[in-house]
Design a protein around this motif. Structure first.
Motif, PDB file in Angstrom:
ATOM      1  N   ASP A 204      -1.883  12.030   8.050  1.00 15.55           N
ATOM      2  CA  ASP A 204      -1.483  12.420   9.396  1.00 15.55           C
ATOM      3  C   ASP A 204      -0.836  11.235  10.110  1.00 15.55           C
ATOM      4  O   ASP A 204      -1.386  10.705  11.058  1.00 15.55           O
ATOM      5  CB  ASP A 204      -2.703  12.926  10.174  1.00 15.55           C
ATOM      6  N   PHE A 205       0.328  10.813   9.641  1.00 13.15           N
ATOM      7  CA  PHE A 205       0.997   9.681  10.265  1.00 13.15           C
ATOM      8  C   PHE A 205       1.778  10.098  11.503  1.00 13.15           C
ATOM      9  O   PHE A 205       2.448   9.277  12.120  1.00 13.15           O
ATOM     10  CB  PHE A 205       1.902   8.971   9.260  1.00 13.15           C
ATOM     11  N   ASP A 206       1.690  11.384  11.874  1.00  6.85           N
ATOM     12  CA  ASP A 206       2.295  11.798  13.131  1.00  6.85           C
ATOM     13  C   ASP A 206       1.477  11.290  14.311  1.00  6.85           C
ATOM     14  O   ASP A 206       2.002  11.079  15.396  1.00  6.85           O
ATOM     15  CB  ASP A 206       2.362  13.331  13.213  1.00  6.85           C
ATOM     16  N   ALA A 207       0.159  11.122  14.105  1.00 11.69           N
ATOM     17  CA  ALA A 207      -0.705  10.691  15.199  1.00 11.69           C
ATOM     18  C   ALA A 207      -0.291   9.305  15.689  1.00 11.69           C
ATOM     19  O   ALA A 207      -0.072   8.393  14.899  1.00 11.69           O
ATOM     20  CB  ALA A 207      -2.163  10.688  14.745  1.00 11.69           C
ATOM     21  N   SER A 208      -0.215   9.155  17.006  1.00 15.48           N
ATOM     22  CA  SER A 208       0.324   7.919  17.575  1.00 15.48           C
ATOM     23  C   SER A 208      -0.477   6.690  17.174  1.00 15.48           C
ATOM     24  O   SER A 208       0.095   5.623  16.940  1.00 15.48           O
ATOM     25  CB  SER A 208       0.385   8.039  19.105  1.00 15.48           C
ATOM     26  N   HIS A 209      -1.833   6.818  17.068  1.00 13.23           N
ATOM     27  CA  HIS A 209      -2.623   5.633  16.731  1.00 13.23           C
ATOM     28  C   HIS A 209      -2.370   5.188  15.292  1.00 13.23           C
ATOM     29  O   HIS A 209      -2.473   4.005  14.975  1.00 13.23           O
ATOM     30  CB  HIS A 209      -4.118   5.882  16.968  1.00 13.23           C
ATOM     31  N   ASN A 210      -2.009   6.129  14.418  1.00 16.25           N
ATOM     32  CA  ASN A 210      -1.666   5.760  13.041  1.00 16.25           C
ATOM     33  C   ASN A 210      -0.297   5.085  12.984  1.00 16.25           C
ATOM     34  O   ASN A 210      -0.098   4.137  12.223  1.00 16.25           O
ATOM     35  CB  ASN A 210      -1.690   6.985  12.135  1.00 16.25           C
ATOM     36  N   VAL A 211       0.636   5.575  13.778  1.00 18.43           N
ATOM     37  CA  VAL A 211       1.959   4.947  13.849  1.00 18.43           C
ATOM     38  C   VAL A 211       1.828   3.523  14.383  1.00 18.43           C
ATOM     39  O   VAL A 211       2.427   2.582  13.861  1.00 18.43           O
ATOM     40  CB  VAL A 211       2.911   5.766  14.743  1.00 18.43           C
ATOM     41  N   ASP A 212       0.999   3.356  15.420  1.00 17.09           N
ATOM     42  CA  ASP A 212       0.787   2.024  15.993  1.00 17.09           C
ATOM     43  C   ASP A 212       0.180   1.070  14.959  1.00 17.09           C
ATOM     44  O   ASP A 212       0.588  -0.091  14.851  1.00 17.09           O
ATOM     45  CB  ASP A 212      -0.127   2.102  17.218  1.00 17.09           C
ATOM     46  N   SER A 213      -0.808   1.568  14.191  1.00 16.46           N
ATOM     47  CA  SER A 213      -1.438   0.729  13.160  1.00 16.46           C
ATOM     48  C   SER A 213      -0.426   0.321  12.103  1.00 16.46           C
ATOM     49  O   SER A 213      -0.424  -0.813  11.628  1.00 16.46           O
ATOM     50  CB  SER A 213      -2.604   1.474  12.511  1.00 16.46           C
ATOM     51  N   PHE A 214       0.450   1.258  11.741  1.00 12.28           N
ATOM     52  CA  PHE A 214       1.470   0.960  10.740  1.00 12.28           C
ATOM     53  C   PHE A 214       2.426  -0.118  11.237  1.00 12.28           C
ATOM     54  O   PHE A 214       2.765  -1.057  10.511  1.00 12.28           O
ATOM     55  CB  PHE A 214       2.245   2.230  10.388  1.00 12.28           C
ATOM     56  N   LYS A 215       2.831  -0.014  12.487  1.00 10.27           N
ATOM     57  CA  LYS A 215       3.787  -0.981  13.043  1.00 10.27           C
ATOM     58  C   LYS A 215       3.189  -2.389  13.116  1.00 10.27           C
ATOM     59  O   LYS A 215       3.919  -3.383  13.112  1.00 10.27           O
ATOM     60  CB  LYS A 215       4.228  -0.537  14.438  1.00 10.27           C
ATOM     61  N   LYS A 216       1.853  -2.472  13.187  1.00  9.87           N
ATOM     62  CA  LYS A 216       1.193  -3.776  13.283  1.00  9.87           C
ATOM     63  C   LYS A 216       1.003  -4.448  11.935  1.00  9.87           C
ATOM     64  O   LYS A 216       0.609  -5.619  11.874  1.00  9.87           O
ATOM     65  CB  LYS A 216      -0.153  -3.615  13.996  1.00  9.87           C
ATOM     66  N   LEU A 217       1.254  -3.729  10.837  1.00 11.87           N
ATOM     67  CA  LEU A 217       1.204  -4.364   9.524  1.00 11.87           C
ATOM     68  C   LEU A 217       2.333  -5.387   9.421  1.00 11.87           C
ATOM     69  O   LEU A 217       3.387  -5.230  10.057  1.00 11.87           O
ATOM     70  CB  LEU A 217       1.345  -3.316   8.421  1.00 11.87           C
ATOM     71  N   SER A 218       2.147  -6.403   8.621  1.00  9.55           N
ATOM     72  CA  SER A 218       3.165  -7.449   8.506  1.00  9.55           C
ATOM     73  C   SER A 218       4.453  -6.899   7.901  1.00  9.55           C
ATOM     74  O   SER A 218       4.448  -5.874   7.208  1.00  9.55           O
ATOM     75  CB  SER A 218       2.639  -8.588   7.632  1.00  9.55           C
ATOM     76  N   GLY A 219       5.555  -7.592   8.172  1.00  9.59           N
ATOM     77  CA  GLY A 219       6.843  -7.178   7.616  1.00  9.59           C
ATOM     78  C   GLY A 219       6.832  -7.161   6.101  1.00  9.59           C
ATOM     79  O   GLY A 219       7.470  -6.314   5.478  1.00  9.59           O
ATOM     80  N   GLU A 220       6.085  -8.091   5.482  1.00  6.14           N
ATOM     81  CA  GLU A 220       6.001  -8.139   4.018  1.00  6.14           C
ATOM     82  C   GLU A 220       5.344  -6.886   3.461  1.00  6.14           C
ATOM     83  O   GLU A 220       5.801  -6.311   2.467  1.00  6.14           O
ATOM     84  CB  GLU A 220       5.212  -9.375   3.577  1.00  6.14           C
ATOM     85  N   VAL A 221       4.260  -6.440   4.117  1.00  4.56           N
ATOM     86  CA  VAL A 221       3.573  -5.234   3.655  1.00  4.56           C
ATOM     87  C   VAL A 221       4.449  -4.006   3.873  1.00  4.56           C
ATOM     88  O   VAL A 221       4.557  -3.138   3.000  1.00  4.56           O
ATOM     89  CB  VAL A 221       2.220  -5.064   4.383  1.00  4.56           C
ATOM     90  N   ARG A 222       5.118  -3.940   5.027  1.00  5.40           N
ATOM     91  CA  ARG A 222       5.966  -2.778   5.320  1.00  5.40           C
ATOM     92  C   ARG A 222       7.235  -2.754   4.472  1.00  5.40           C
ATOM     93  O   ARG A 222       8.019  -1.812   4.537  1.00  5.40           O
ATOM     94  CB  ARG A 222       6.312  -2.756   6.808  1.00  5.40           C
TER      95      ARG A 222
END
Length: 380
Positions: A204-222
């Motif tokens: 459920d990556f539509d949920a805003s808190h999941n999107v926020d968590s994803f954006k906080k991962l490092s650029g290397e991980v993303r």
């Protein structure tokens, strides 16, 4: 623009992190049956479990080797008897690890469960997660485990006991998810955090808190391929993200009367995508019924869009009646090609959007008590 910047930041790291790497997983147990077979398995204990590879002992070692473009979380399962059949029972000898660049070693006496793992940074982080989060969750479960052991057959079969089990199970899952999210926040540069985020997000990556968590991962991980795919998905979803105006649409209700989302302007509306054949949707319906009756006189309603097909109209009507759904129901009976569902980029159901009186999306995919919590914030 923020999403575009994120995509641009991902481009350069992909050049290096997207390259393939070689891995080797080596298992060495001193006292193991010479005929034993080790299996490398995806999604172990799930219905879609898949054997990736198998190995027999050579000079006391089981070895797996191959190539990957990013680390992969798998289970190693040991068939001690050499029956050449994947053990799936509760007592099976299983150990989870990540295939990562270089050599990972499991060294022990006679069991994978007690073997020591020697590997790279990803497996070290994974072991650290096990020693912190998993240990705390196991301690949290201990009172329930003891209660279950003390109960006799009749007590375990009682409705009251079953309710206690379900309640404790839900609390355990919530506790596990909360601790896991803390680990993710504290380790944004770890690939393990990305793997765990996929787990607690439950797709459920539509949920805003999941999107926020994803954006906080490092650029290397993303920059890993699977994360780049998610970034593209988030970009695709940006038009219907929280804070944007909800796109209007018109579809016929159960009597054939045309209904538009705009007809509900001035109220809080839960736009709910579901179907009569969707088990999780039907399981969620009692929560919606409870929220509807609690807040229907406080400027709140529900507009449901069914993804049933033309041949499922009767099943759709029966589900509305059986589940006692008193709110407005619409459908164009095109199944997954429902025009509103395509407009809202619905990929799975149940899926919902909470829309405020001005027509703005204020939350997405609210499940269970989360819907009432949001409504309480706005309406109580």
């Amino acid at each position: 623009m923020k999403i575009i910047k994120i995509m641009l930041l991902l481009v350069l790291p992909v050049i290096t992190l997207g390259q393939e790497f070689k891995f080797k997983a080596e298992i060495r147990l001193k006292n193991v049956n010479p005929t034993a077979v080790a299996y490398l398995v995806q999604n172990y204990r799930w219905t879609n479990a898949k054997i990736v590879d198998s190995a027999v002992a050579v000079n006391g070692r089981f070895t797996f080797a191959g190539v990957r473009d990013e680390p992969e979380r798998l289970a190693i399962v040991l068939d001690h008897q050499g029956s050449h059949k994947l053990p799936v029972h509760q007592e099976a000898d299983v150990r989870e690890l990540f295939l990562e660049k270089g050599t990972i070693r499991l060294v022990g006496t006679d069991s994978l469960k007690t073997a020591r793992i020697k590997g790279g940074s990803v497996n070290r982080d994974f072991q650290r997660y096990h020693l912190t989060v998993r240990k705390q969750v196991e301690a949290f479960q201990e009172p329930m485990r003891k209660m279950f052991e003390k109960a006799d057959h009749d007590e375990r079969s009682s409705t009251e006991f079953q309710h206690k089990l379900i309640t404790w199970f839900d609390k355990t899952n919530a506790y596990n998810d909360s601790l896991t999210r803390l680990f993710i926040a504290a380790n944004p540069a770890s690939y393990v955090s990305w793997s765990l985020l996929q787990q607690v997000a439950h797709n459920d990556f539509d949920a805003s808190h999941n999107v926020d968590s994803f954006k906080k991962l490092s650029g290397e991980v993303r920059a890993y391929p699977s994360a780049v795919q998610l970034a593209a998905y988030i970009q695709d979803q940006s038009a219907i993200s929280v804070g944007n105006l909800a796109p209007d649409f018109t579809q016929p209700d159960t009597l054939g009367k045309l209904v538009s989302l705009a007809d509900f302007r001035g109220k809080y509306v839960l736009l709910d995508f579901w179907a009569s054949w969707c088990g999780p949707c039907r399981h969620e319906n009692p929560n919606l019924v409870q929220a509807f009756h609690k807040y229907k006189n406080r400027n709140f309603t529900i507009l449901a869009v069914s993804l049933d097909g033309a041949s499922q109209r009767e099943a759709w009507m029966n589900a509305i009646h059986t589940d006692g759904l008193p709110w407005t129901q619409v459908a164009d009976l095109k199944g997954w090609k429902n025009e509103a569902a395509e407009q809202y980029k619905v990929k799975s159901i149940p899926s919902n959007f909470l829309i405020d009186p001005q027509g703005k999306i204020v939350a997405r995919n609210l499940r269970g008590s989360a819907l009432e919590q949001y409504l309480a914030k706005f309406l109580d």
